[in-house]
Write a protein that holds these residues in place. Sequence first.
Motif, PDB file in Angstrom:
ATOM      1  N   SER A 201      35.598  31.771  48.300  1.00 48.96           N
ATOM      2  CA  SER A 201      36.575  32.355  49.221  1.00 48.96           C
ATOM      3  C   SER A 201      35.957  33.619  49.813  1.00 48.96           C
ATOM      4  N   MET A 202      36.693  34.280  50.690  1.00 48.76           N
ATOM      5  CA  MET A 202      36.177  35.496  51.319  1.00 48.76           C
ATOM      6  C   MET A 202      36.623  36.746  50.563  1.00 48.76           C
ATOM      7  N   ARG A 203      36.918  36.602  49.262  1.00 47.41           N
ATOM      8  CA  ARG A 203      37.245  37.765  48.439  1.00 47.41           C
ATOM      9  C   ARG A 203      36.033  38.684  48.327  1.00 47.41           C
ATOM     10  N   LEU A 204      36.301  39.982  48.261  1.00 45.58           N
ATOM     11  CA  LEU A 204      35.227  40.961  48.213  1.00 45.58           C
ATOM     12  C   LEU A 204      34.345  40.793  46.984  1.00 45.58           C
ATOM     13  N   ASP A 205      34.938  40.534  45.824  1.00 46.14           N
ATOM     14  CA  ASP A 205      34.100  40.431  44.624  1.00 46.14           C
ATOM     15  C   ASP A 205      33.149  39.241  44.697  1.00 46.14           C
ATOM     16  N   GLY A 206      33.615  38.133  45.312  1.00 48.94           N
ATOM     17  CA  GLY A 206      32.739  36.977  45.469  1.00 48.94           C
ATOM     18  C   GLY A 206      31.608  37.249  46.441  1.00 48.94           C
ATOM     19  N   ILE A 207      31.930  37.958  47.523  1.00 53.94           N
ATOM     20  CA  ILE A 207      30.902  38.324  48.511  1.00 53.94           C
ATOM     21  C   ILE A 207      29.864  39.235  47.876  1.00 53.94           C
ATOM     22  N   VAL A 208      30.318  40.254  47.160  1.00 52.68           N
ATOM     23  CA  VAL A 208      29.400  41.201  46.518  1.00 52.68           C
ATOM     24  C   VAL A 208      28.552  40.501  45.466  1.00 52.68           C
ATOM     25  N   ASN A 209      29.167  39.590  44.737  1.00 58.25           N
ATOM     26  CA  ASN A 209      28.442  38.800  43.745  1.00 58.25           C
ATOM     27  C   ASN A 209      27.242  38.109  44.379  1.00 58.25           C
ATOM     28  N   GLN A 210      27.472  37.435  45.500  1.00 57.68           N
ATOM     29  CA  GLN A 210      26.403  36.686  46.147  1.00 57.68           C
ATOM     30  C   GLN A 210      25.382  37.598  46.830  1.00 57.68           C
ATOM     31  N   LEU A 211      25.830  38.706  47.377  1.00 55.05           N
ATOM     32  CA  LEU A 211      24.905  39.617  48.054  1.00 55.05           C
ATOM     33  C   LEU A 211      23.954  40.287  47.069  1.00 55.05           C
ATOM     34  N   THR A 212      24.438  40.560  45.877  1.00 52.08           N
ATOM     35  CA  THR A 212      23.622  41.269  44.895  1.00 52.08           C
ATOM     36  C   THR A 212      22.932  40.339  43.902  1.00 52.08           C
ATOM     37  N   GLY A 213      23.528  39.151  43.678  1.00 56.11           N
ATOM     38  CA  GLY A 213      22.983  38.237  42.681  1.00 56.11           C
ATOM     39  C   GLY A 213      23.183  38.717  41.263  1.00 56.11           C
ATOM     40  N   PHE A 222      31.001  47.018  40.137  1.00 55.71           N
ATOM     41  CA  PHE A 222      30.505  47.797  41.268  1.00 55.71           C
ATOM     42  C   PHE A 222      31.683  48.293  42.114  1.00 55.71           C
ATOM     43  N   ILE A 223      32.626  47.396  42.383  1.00 62.07           N
ATOM     44  CA  ILE A 223      33.774  47.750  43.230  1.00 62.07           C
ATOM     45  C   ILE A 223      34.652  48.787  42.543  1.00 62.07           C
ATOM     46  N   LEU A 224      35.018  48.525  41.305  1.00 60.54           N
ATOM     47  CA  LEU A 224      35.887  49.445  40.569  1.00 60.54           C
ATOM     48  C   LEU A 224      35.200  50.779  40.287  1.00 60.54           C
ATOM     49  N   THR A 234      35.279  53.478  50.854  1.00 59.42           N
ATOM     50  CA  THR A 234      35.132  52.989  49.494  1.00 59.42           C
ATOM     51  C   THR A 234      36.201  51.944  49.183  1.00 59.42           C
ATOM     52  N   ALA A 235      35.766  50.789  48.700  1.00 57.36           N
ATOM     53  CA  ALA A 235      36.686  49.698  48.362  1.00 57.36           C
ATOM     54  C   ALA A 235      37.065  49.797  46.887  1.00 57.36           C
ATOM     55  N   SER A 236      38.324  49.487  46.579  1.00 58.34           N
ATOM     56  CA  SER A 236      38.770  49.531  45.182  1.00 58.34           C
ATOM     57  C   SER A 236      39.462  48.243  44.764  1.00 58.34           C
ATOM     58  N   ASN A 237      39.729  47.365  45.729  1.00 56.13           N
ATOM     59  CA  ASN A 237      40.445  46.116  45.458  1.00 56.13           C
ATOM     60  C   ASN A 237      39.452  44.958  45.405  1.00 56.13           C
ATOM     61  N   VAL A 238      39.249  44.400  44.221  1.00 54.12           N
ATOM     62  CA  VAL A 238      38.258  43.330  44.081  1.00 54.12           C
ATOM     63  C   VAL A 238      38.651  42.083  44.874  1.00 54.12           C
ATOM     64  N   SER A 239      39.942  41.904  45.128  1.00 47.46           N
ATOM     65  CA  SER A 239      40.401  40.703  45.828  1.00 47.46           C
ATOM     66  C   SER A 239      40.615  40.928  47.326  1.00 47.46           C
ATOM     67  N   ALA A 240      40.165  42.076  47.844  1.00 47.86           N
ATOM     68  CA  ALA A 240      40.310  42.349  49.280  1.00 47.86           C
ATOM     69  C   ALA A 240      39.627  41.255  50.092  1.00 47.86           C
ATOM     70  N   GLU A 241      40.248  40.871  51.212  1.00 39.14           N
ATOM     71  CA  GLU A 241      39.676  39.822  52.056  1.00 39.14           C
ATOM     72  C   GLU A 241      38.627  40.422  52.992  1.00 39.14           C
ATOM     73  N   VAL A 242      37.481  39.797  53.034  1.00 37.82           N
ATOM     74  CA  VAL A 242      36.414  40.205  53.940  1.00 37.82           C
ATOM     75  C   VAL A 242      36.508  39.341  55.191  1.00 37.82           C
ATOM     76  N   LYS A 243      36.557  39.996  56.341  1.00 40.56           N
ATOM     77  CA  LYS A 243      36.723  39.283  57.604  1.00 40.56           C
ATOM     78  C   LYS A 243      35.401  39.246  58.377  1.00 40.56           C
TER      79      LYS A 243
END
Length: 278
Positions: A201-213, A222-224, A234-243
Motif C-alpha cells: 500500500s502507499m503507507r509511509l512505513d511501507g514506503i520507508v521500508n522499501q526505500l531503506t531496505g 525511523f518514523i517514530l 517531520t512525520a510521526s504517523n507510520v500509517s500516513a498515506e504517501v501521495k
Amino acid sequence: MEKTEGVSDRAYELFRESEYEIKVSKFLTPKERLIVRNTLVSSVGKNADRCFFFGGCRGTERCAAVFLPEWLYESADFEGCPRDEAEREAFFTSCLSSDQALREDIPITPISITGSGFKTLGHRDFMGSILSLGIERNMVGDILVTSEHEALVFVMDGIADYILSELVKIGRDGVKCKRAEVSPEYEAERAYEELTIHVSSMRLDGIVNQLTGEGRASAAEFILGGLVDLNYFTASNVSAEVKPGDIVSVRGFGKFIIDSPDGTTRSGRLRVKCKKYI
C-alpha cells in the motif's frame, strides 16, 4: 535539523515593510517556504499572493521570498498570476525576464566556480568550501553542479564580492570564480537515480521500508524517532498515506520523490517508481 524559528515572524515583518517598495528575504529552505506561505495566507489572506519565491532561476529549491508592494502588484497585472506554485514560478520568472528593473531589485547574484579539471568536485565540496569562509547558509542558495569540476551557485548580493575574492581553493584544487549571466527562465537541472519499489500500500512505513531496505519494524522506528520527513515536515504517523509527487526524506538514506503506482506485481503489490536525489 534545520532551524525555522522566527521565519514566520520575519516573513510577516517583510510583508508589512513592502507597502512602498520590494522587500526580499534571505534564502529559505523548502520547509521554510511552506511556513512563510502558510503564515501569510492565515494572517493576510489573498494579499499573500504578493509574495513570490525566486532562487535565481526556475526549479531552485532554496529561494528568497520576494514581497511586492500593492501598487506594483496591481499595476503590473500580477493579479492574473496562476495559483499553482509551479505555474506561479513560471509566471514570475517570465516577468523578471521581461522587466530588467524588477530583476535588479532582487539581490541575488549567480557565480560560476570552475576547478582545474584534474580533480572531481561534488556538491559537498563546493558547499563546504563556501561555508568555510564563515558565510551563513541562508546567504547561499542552490549549488548546481554542471560538470565534474564546475558549479553555478546563487548567493545574496552582499557576499558576492567576498566569495569572488576569497574562494580560491576547494580542498587542494585551485578554483576560479566569476559572475555569471543566468536568465531567470533558465531551468535548474537535477540529477536523480531512478528506482522502483514494491509495496502492499502507499503507507509511509511501507514506503520507508522499501526505500531503506531496513525492514518494516526499523522503518516504523525511523518514523517514530523523528528521522523521516514527509514534504519537508517531520512525520510521526507510520500509517500516513504517501501521495504521488510527495517528497520523503530519511536521515542517513537520502531524499526521494515518489511517483504514481505503475501497475502491480504478480503477487498484487504496487509497483512504484521513485527518484532519489544524488
